[in-house]
Design a protein around this motif. Structure first.
Motif, PDB file in Angstrom:
ATOM      1  N   LEU A  86      -1.417  41.723 -57.791  1.00 16.34           N
ATOM      2  CA  LEU A  86      -1.866  40.838 -58.867  1.00 16.34           C
ATOM      3  C   LEU A  86      -3.120  40.078 -58.479  1.00 16.34           C
ATOM      4  O   LEU A  86      -3.326  39.739 -57.304  1.00 16.34           O
ATOM      5  N   ASN A  87      -3.950  39.826 -59.469  1.00 14.15           N
ATOM      6  CA  ASN A  87      -5.156  39.045 -59.276  1.00 14.15           C
ATOM      7  C   ASN A  87      -5.263  38.020 -60.404  1.00 14.15           C
ATOM      8  O   ASN A  87      -4.542  38.111 -61.402  1.00 14.15           O
ATOM      9  N   PRO A  88      -6.145  37.040 -60.235  1.00 11.17           N
ATOM     10  CA  PRO A  88      -6.223  35.968 -61.250  1.00 11.17           C
ATOM     11  C   PRO A  88      -6.492  36.468 -62.663  1.00 11.17           C
ATOM     12  O   PRO A  88      -6.090  35.812 -63.635  1.00 11.17           O
ATOM     13  N   GLU A  89      -7.139  37.620 -62.794  1.00  8.51           N
ATOM     14  CA  GLU A  89      -7.411  38.179 -64.119  1.00  8.51           C
ATOM     15  C   GLU A  89      -6.134  38.650 -64.818  1.00  8.51           C
ATOM     16  O   GLU A  89      -6.150  38.947 -66.017  1.00  8.51           O
ATOM     17  N   ASP A  90      -5.053  38.733 -64.089  1.00 10.21           N
ATOM     18  CA  ASP A  90      -3.769  39.117 -64.681  1.00 10.21           C
ATOM     19  C   ASP A  90      -3.024  37.920 -65.255  1.00 10.21           C
ATOM     20  O   ASP A  90      -1.959  38.086 -65.863  1.00 10.21           O
ATOM     21  N   THR A  91      -3.562  36.720 -65.079  1.00  7.96           N
ATOM     22  CA  THR A  91      -2.938  35.531 -65.634  1.00  7.96           C
ATOM     23  C   THR A  91      -2.916  35.614 -67.156  1.00  7.96           C
ATOM     24  O   THR A  91      -3.957  35.804 -67.796  1.00  7.96           O
ATOM     25  N   ALA A  92      -1.718  35.494 -67.721  1.00  9.35           N
ATOM     26  CA  ALA A  92      -1.571  35.647 -69.169  1.00  9.35           C
ATOM     27  C   ALA A  92      -0.117  35.383 -69.556  1.00  9.35           C
ATOM     28  O   ALA A  92       0.765  35.317 -68.686  1.00  9.35           O
TER      29      ALA A  92
END
Length: 118
Positions: A86-92
């Protein structure tokens, strides 16, 4: 009454993993295509991927391919989303969905928040 209830969201560090689960009730689960969507802050809801009625095929968005895996258990009326690397762009907020196809959603869950810290 159809219910799709997501669980498993939370806070994870970059590079970590989370497993989301969706429990379905009030519908004949095995006849529905199941999918996961997500909506990041300030963005539109996007498809993450989906799985066919009989587990025979899965589809994924390009940005999660190779990192995320969708599975289902028709005996338990559940669908899962395993998320790795996981990376911050997966925050949702991640939503479970049931429908005829990935583009024809009939039922939605209320979502579960996934936050990936850098």
């Amino acid at each position: 009454q159809v219910q799709l209830v997501e669980s498993g969201g939370g806070l994870v560090q970059t590079g970590g993993s989370l497993r989301l689960s969706c429990a379905a009730s009030g519908l004949t689960f095995s006849i529905y295509y199941m999918a996961w969507f997500r909506q990041a802050p300030g963005k539109e809801r996007d498809v993450v991927g989906g799985i066919s009625r009989t587990n025979s095929s899965t589809d994924y968005a390009d940005d999660v391919k190779g990192r995320f895996t969708i599975s289902r258990d028709n005996a338990k009326n559940t669908v899962a989303l395993q998320m790795n690397s996981l990376n911050p762009e997966d925050t949702a907020v991640y939503y479970c969905a049931a429908g005829r196809t990935i583009n024809n959603v009939i039922y939605w869950g209320k979502g579960t928040l996934v936050t990936v810290s850098s």
